[in-house]
Write an enzyme that holds these catalytic residues in place. Structure first.
Site, PDB file in Angstrom:
ATOM      1  N   ASN A 119       0.842  -1.195   0.000  1.00 37.15           N
ATOM      2  CA  ASN A 119       0.000   0.000   0.000  1.00 37.15           C
ATOM      3  C   ASN A 119       0.877   1.244   0.000  1.00 37.15           C
ATOM      4  OD1 ASN A 119       0.631  -0.771   2.717  1.00 37.15           O
ATOM      5  ND2 ASN A 119      -1.061   0.451   3.513  1.00 37.15           N
ATOM      6  N   GLU A 155       0.428   5.296   0.559  1.00 35.60           N
ATOM      7  CA  GLU A 155      -0.457   6.360   1.011  1.00 35.60           C
ATOM      8  C   GLU A 155       0.123   7.716   0.618  1.00 35.60           C
ATOM      9  OE1 GLU A 155      -0.969   5.663   5.217  1.00 35.60           O
ATOM     10  OE2 GLU A 155      -2.245   3.905   4.835  1.00 35.60           O
ATOM     11  N   CYS A 213      -4.140   0.596  -2.558  1.00 32.72           N
ATOM     12  CA  CYS A 213      -3.967  -0.629  -1.780  1.00 32.72           C
ATOM     13  C   CYS A 213      -2.873  -1.522  -2.373  1.00 32.72           C
ATOM     14  CB  CYS A 213      -5.257  -1.437  -1.762  1.00 32.72           C
ATOM     15  SG  CYS A 213      -6.599  -0.679  -0.842  1.00 32.72           S
ATOM     16  N   GLU A 264      -2.962  -4.758  -2.939  1.00 35.49           N
ATOM     17  CA  GLU A 264      -3.437  -5.732  -3.924  1.00 35.49           C
ATOM     18  C   GLU A 264      -3.486  -5.113  -5.321  1.00 35.49           C
ATOM     19  OE1 GLU A 264      -4.723  -4.902  -1.023  1.00 35.49           O
ATOM     20  OE2 GLU A 264      -6.080  -6.423  -0.233  1.00 35.49           O
ATOM     21  N   CYS A 304     -10.598  -3.708  -3.998  1.00 37.43           N
ATOM     22  CA  CYS A 304      -9.590  -4.655  -4.493  1.00 37.43           C
ATOM     23  C   CYS A 304     -10.239  -5.952  -4.969  1.00 37.43           C
ATOM     24  CB  CYS A 304      -8.549  -4.931  -3.413  1.00 37.43           C
ATOM     25  SG  CYS A 304      -7.466  -3.506  -3.146  1.00 37.43           S
TER      26      CYS A 304
HETATM   27  N1  THU Z   1      -5.317  -1.363   2.433  1.00 40.91           N
HETATM   28  C1  THU Z   1      -4.757  -2.216   1.527  1.00 40.91           C
HETATM   29  O1  THU Z   1      -3.621  -2.016   1.088  1.00 40.91           O
HETATM   30  N2  THU Z   1      -5.482  -3.276   1.121  1.00 40.91           N
HETATM   31  C2  THU Z   1      -6.725  -3.573   1.558  1.00 40.91           C
HETATM   32  O2  THU Z   1      -7.339  -4.514   1.063  1.00 40.91           O
HETATM   33  C3  THU Z   1      -7.322  -2.800   2.659  1.00 40.91           C
HETATM   34  C4  THU Z   1      -6.643  -1.539   2.981  1.00 40.91           C
HETATM   35  C5  THU Z   1      -4.551  -0.202   2.865  1.00 40.91           C
HETATM   36  C6  THU Z   1      -5.093   1.119   2.401  1.00 40.91           C
HETATM   37  C7  THU Z   1      -4.533   2.056   3.432  1.00 40.91           C
HETATM   38  O3  THU Z   1      -3.201   2.407   3.036  1.00 40.91           O
HETATM   39  C8  THU Z   1      -4.433   1.219   4.689  1.00 40.91           C
HETATM   40  O4  THU Z   1      -4.524  -0.137   4.266  1.00 40.91           O
HETATM   41  C9  THU Z   1      -5.527   1.505   5.713  1.00 40.91           C
HETATM   42  O5  THU Z   1      -6.774   1.435   5.128  1.00 40.91           O
END
Ligand code: THU
Length: 134
Positions: free
Chosen positions: A43, A45, A54, A56, A90
């Site tokens: 992920n 941000e 995300c 995935e 995702c």
């Molecule tokens: N996140 C993912 O990378 N994959 C998911 O399926 C759920 C959420 C990340 C997004 C964000 O950076 C952090 O987790 C908190 O939501």
């Protein structure tokens, strides 16, 4: 647990440490198997939160960039207990590249050895897919 899922779990857990999650502190690593090749993602941000992506979807994008087209299996690694399942957005993106979502296995793992497993069809039943379009 098959060898493939074990391998993907290891790749996802290793990737987790490269996550860029300074705002949520929720680190996610993902690994996807596409056409016999494994790709990872984390992920990412950004300060403008909705622009975050995300793990995935970043893993799928890495696979697509290397000519991966058909998704075979997915692993998602977090530090959550129980291990977190992929988010809804995702799931939709994963379904885009699944020839048969009932045959795509998805596992969620964490750094303490806990695992959960589904098929993609269980995670996103009755998915809207390209075949629904006229
Ligand atoms: N996140 C993912 O990378 N994959 C998911 O399926 C759920 C959420 C990340 C997004 C964000 O950076 C952090 O987790 C908190 O939501």
């Amino acid at each position: 647990m098959s060898d493939l899922l074990d391998e993907l779990a290891d790749v996802a857990l290793n990737a987790l440490h490269q996550a860029y999650a300074p705002y949520s502190k929720f680190r996610v690593g993902a690994a996807v198997r596409m056409d016999g090749q494994t790709f990872d993602g984390v992920n990412v941000e950004v300060a403008s939160y909705p622009l975050s992506v995300c793990a995935e979807r970043n893993a799928v994008a890495a696979g697509i960039a290397k000519n991966g087209r058909t998704l075979e299996a997915v692993a998602v690694a977090t530090e959550a207990s129980p291990p977190s399942a992929p988010c809804g957005a995702c799931r939709q993106v994963l379904a885009e590249f699944a020839a048969d979502p009932s045959r795509v296995r998805v596992i969620a793992v964490n750094d303490r050895g806990e695992r959960r497993e589904w098929t993609l069809a269980q995670l996103l039943p009755d998915a809207f897919r390209g075949t629904d379009l006229p």
